[in-house]
Design an enzyme around this catalytic site. Structure first.
Site, PDB file in Angstrom:
ATOM      1  N   ASN A  13      -2.555  -1.274  -7.166  1.00  0.00           N
ATOM      2  CA  ASN A  13      -1.679  -2.052  -6.285  1.00  0.00           C
ATOM      3  C   ASN A  13      -1.631  -1.272  -4.984  1.00  0.00           C
ATOM      4  O   ASN A  13      -0.971  -0.248  -4.895  1.00  0.00           O
ATOM      5  CB  ASN A  13      -0.285  -2.179  -6.908  1.00  0.00           C
ATOM      6  CG  ASN A  13       0.707  -2.821  -5.944  1.00  0.00           C
ATOM      7  OD1 ASN A  13       0.314  -3.321  -4.890  1.00  0.00           O
ATOM      8  ND2 ASN A  13       1.984  -2.792  -6.306  1.00  0.00           N
ATOM      9  N   LYS A  15      -0.322  -2.039  -2.243  1.00  0.00           N
ATOM     10  CA  LYS A  15       0.922  -2.238  -1.471  1.00  0.00           C
ATOM     11  C   LYS A  15       0.567  -2.518  -0.004  1.00  0.00           C
ATOM     12  O   LYS A  15      -0.428  -3.197   0.250  1.00  0.00           O
ATOM     13  CB  LYS A  15       1.854  -1.042  -1.671  1.00  0.00           C
ATOM     14  CG  LYS A  15       2.052  -0.741  -3.169  1.00  0.00           C
ATOM     15  CD  LYS A  15       3.159   0.202  -3.477  1.00  0.00           C
ATOM     16  CE  LYS A  15       3.275   0.367  -5.000  1.00  0.00           C
ATOM     17  NZ  LYS A  15       4.404   1.174  -5.414  1.00  0.00           N
ATOM     18  N   HIS A  98       6.904  -7.777  -8.510  1.00  0.00           N
ATOM     19  CA  HIS A  98       6.957  -6.317  -8.341  1.00  0.00           C
ATOM     20  C   HIS A  98       8.358  -5.904  -7.888  1.00  0.00           C
ATOM     21  O   HIS A  98       9.007  -6.622  -7.129  1.00  0.00           O
ATOM     22  CB  HIS A  98       5.901  -5.860  -7.314  1.00  0.00           C
ATOM     23  CG  HIS A  98       5.737  -4.372  -7.312  1.00  0.00           C
ATOM     24  ND1 HIS A  98       6.609  -3.539  -6.647  1.00  0.00           N
ATOM     25  CD2 HIS A  98       4.839  -3.583  -7.940  1.00  0.00           C
ATOM     26  CE1 HIS A  98       6.224  -2.282  -6.860  1.00  0.00           C
ATOM     27  NE2 HIS A  98       5.163  -2.282  -7.640  1.00  0.00           N
ATOM     28  N   GLU A 100       9.344  -3.917  -5.739  1.00  0.00           N
ATOM     29  CA  GLU A 100       9.526  -3.830  -4.279  1.00  0.00           C
ATOM     30  C   GLU A 100       9.804  -5.218  -3.698  1.00  0.00           C
ATOM     31  O   GLU A 100      10.554  -5.358  -2.732  1.00  0.00           O
ATOM     32  CB  GLU A 100       8.307  -3.153  -3.638  1.00  0.00           C
ATOM     33  CG  GLU A 100       8.324  -1.654  -3.924  1.00  0.00           C
ATOM     34  CD  GLU A 100       6.974  -0.994  -4.033  1.00  0.00           C
ATOM     35  OE1 GLU A 100       5.971  -1.569  -3.558  1.00  0.00           O
ATOM     36  OE2 GLU A 100       6.905   0.113  -4.605  1.00  0.00           O
ATOM     37  N   GLU A 170       7.129  -1.479 -15.322  1.00  0.00           N
ATOM     38  CA  GLU A 170       7.252  -0.481 -14.264  1.00  0.00           C
ATOM     39  C   GLU A 170       8.710  -0.074 -14.096  1.00  0.00           C
ATOM     40  O   GLU A 170       9.473  -0.767 -13.410  1.00  0.00           O
ATOM     41  CB  GLU A 170       6.742  -1.053 -12.938  1.00  0.00           C
ATOM     42  CG  GLU A 170       5.277  -1.446 -12.964  1.00  0.00           C
ATOM     43  CD  GLU A 170       4.646  -1.349 -11.590  1.00  0.00           C
ATOM     44  OE1 GLU A 170       3.591  -0.722 -11.494  1.00  0.00           O
ATOM     45  OE2 GLU A 170       5.215  -1.870 -10.623  1.00  0.00           O
ATOM     46  N   GLY A 176       6.487   5.664  -7.242  1.00  0.00           N
ATOM     47  CA  GLY A 176       6.356   6.411  -5.993  1.00  0.00           C
ATOM     48  C   GLY A 176       7.202   7.667  -5.942  1.00  0.00           C
ATOM     49  O   GLY A 176       7.377   8.267  -4.894  1.00  0.00           O
ATOM     50  N   SER A 216       3.936   6.146 -11.035  1.00  0.00           N
ATOM     51  CA  SER A 216       3.392   7.510 -10.906  1.00  0.00           C
ATOM     52  C   SER A 216       2.319   7.820 -11.951  1.00  0.00           C
ATOM     53  O   SER A 216       2.202   8.966 -12.396  1.00  0.00           O
ATOM     54  CB  SER A 216       4.518   8.556 -10.954  1.00  0.00           C
ATOM     55  OG  SER A 216       5.441   8.332  -9.895  1.00  0.00           O
TER      56      SER A 216
HETATM   57  P1  13P Z   1       2.985   4.528  -7.921  1.00  0.00           P
HETATM   58  O1  13P Z   1       1.781   4.650  -8.815  1.00  0.00           O
HETATM   59  O2  13P Z   1       2.707   4.914  -6.492  1.00  0.00           O
HETATM   60  O3  13P Z   1       4.190   5.175  -8.501  1.00  0.00           O
HETATM   61  O4  13P Z   1       3.313   2.948  -7.839  1.00  0.00           O
HETATM   62  C1  13P Z   1       3.387   2.231  -8.999  1.00  0.00           C
HETATM   63  C2  13P Z   1       3.485   0.799  -8.663  1.00  0.00           C
HETATM   64  O5  13P Z   1       4.460   0.346  -8.089  1.00  0.00           O
HETATM   65  C3  13P Z   1       2.350  -0.055  -8.989  1.00  0.00           C
HETATM   66  O6  13P Z   1       2.669  -1.391  -8.842  1.00  0.00           O
END
Ligand code: 13P
Length: 256
Positions: A13, A15, A98, A100, A170, A176, A216
């Protein structure tokens, strides 16, 4: 042991990262490193990169996905991109729900359900994200939150359509932050999601469902997470932007 029956799926992903030129460059680095992958490999990229990404991965085993979509086919929805538009240009995958999107852009369980519906109607395969906030985990309501998100998102999804759906667990506190869930924590919630799906559909449908862990995940911890019975893959943020790291996770999934 049902794990062998399920396809492992490693999805990046990206982002809000990479312009089309950078996307082409990164995909040209990733593709040769994952060409012998024993799992499905997907890169979910910003809308603006989709054309370049589809072009750059032609003839490779890397599939492309979007990071969101809207349920209406077209109309006065400034700033949105419909599932139909994605399908029209040949995008096979889309991430929906997601954290976010839920945290910063007002997605709710109800709008996530509509986006899932819209995407499935257009023939896309959905990566549905669910997961709890830290305060929810500390309150001991992870199971309730994740069950509710799953049940609402799957409302109206048939058992046949479920074959075009992947669930990504997640935990928001692990995204992150460098704070990965332990393999046992990931397993516990992925198993819970599978039990919820078994309750909604059948045991067979639940056994066939790919459930990813995300938060992560990196080249170092992937092997242990992916060795768990109910963890069938990963949704990777930061580490998906570095070709060698992403390839190492794909390698870990290939080993199982
Ligand atoms: P990270 O791997 O950067 O923690 O992000 C995970 C994520 O949100 C994947 O959709």
């Amino acid at each position: 042991m049902k794990k062998e029956l399920r396809k492992a799926v490693i999805a990046g992903n990206w982002k809000m990262n990479k312009n089309p030129e950078e996307a082409k460059q990164l995909l040209s680095e990733i593709a040769p490193l994952v060409k012998d992958a024993g799992c499905e490999v997907i890169a979910c990229v910003p809308y603006i990169d989709l054309y370049a990404a589809l072009e750059a991965t032609k003839g490779t085993n890397v599939k492309i996905g979007a990071e969101n979509c809207y349920w209406e086919k077209s109309g006065a929805f400034t700033g949105e991109v419909s599932a139909k538009m994605l399908a029209d240009i040949g995008v096979p995958y889309v991430i929906i729900g997601h954290s976010e999107r839920r945290t910063y852009f007002g997605d709710t369980d109800a709008t996530v359900q509509k986006r899932v519906r819209g995407a499935l109607d257009e023939g896309l395969t959905v990566i549905l994200c669910v997961g709890e906030y830290l305060e929810q985990r500390e309150l001991g309501i992870t199971a309730e939150i994740v069950s509710m998100q799953t049940k609402i998102a799957l409302q109206g999804v048939s058992e046949e359509e479920l074959k075009r759906l992947i669930i990504a667990y997640e935990p928001v506190w692990a995204i992150g932050t460098g704070k990965t869930a332990t393999a046992d924590q990931a397993q516990e919630v992925c198993k819970l999601i599978r039990d919820v799906v078994a309750g909604l559909y059948t045991k067979e449908a639940a056994d066939a469902l790919t459930i990813q862990y995300g938060g992560s995940m990196n080249a170092k911890n992937a092997q242990e997470l992916l060795s768990k019975e109910d963890v069938d893959g990963g949704l990777i943020g930061g580490a998906s932007l570095k070709a060698p790291d992403f390839a190492a996770i794909v390698e870990a999934a290939t080993k199982g």
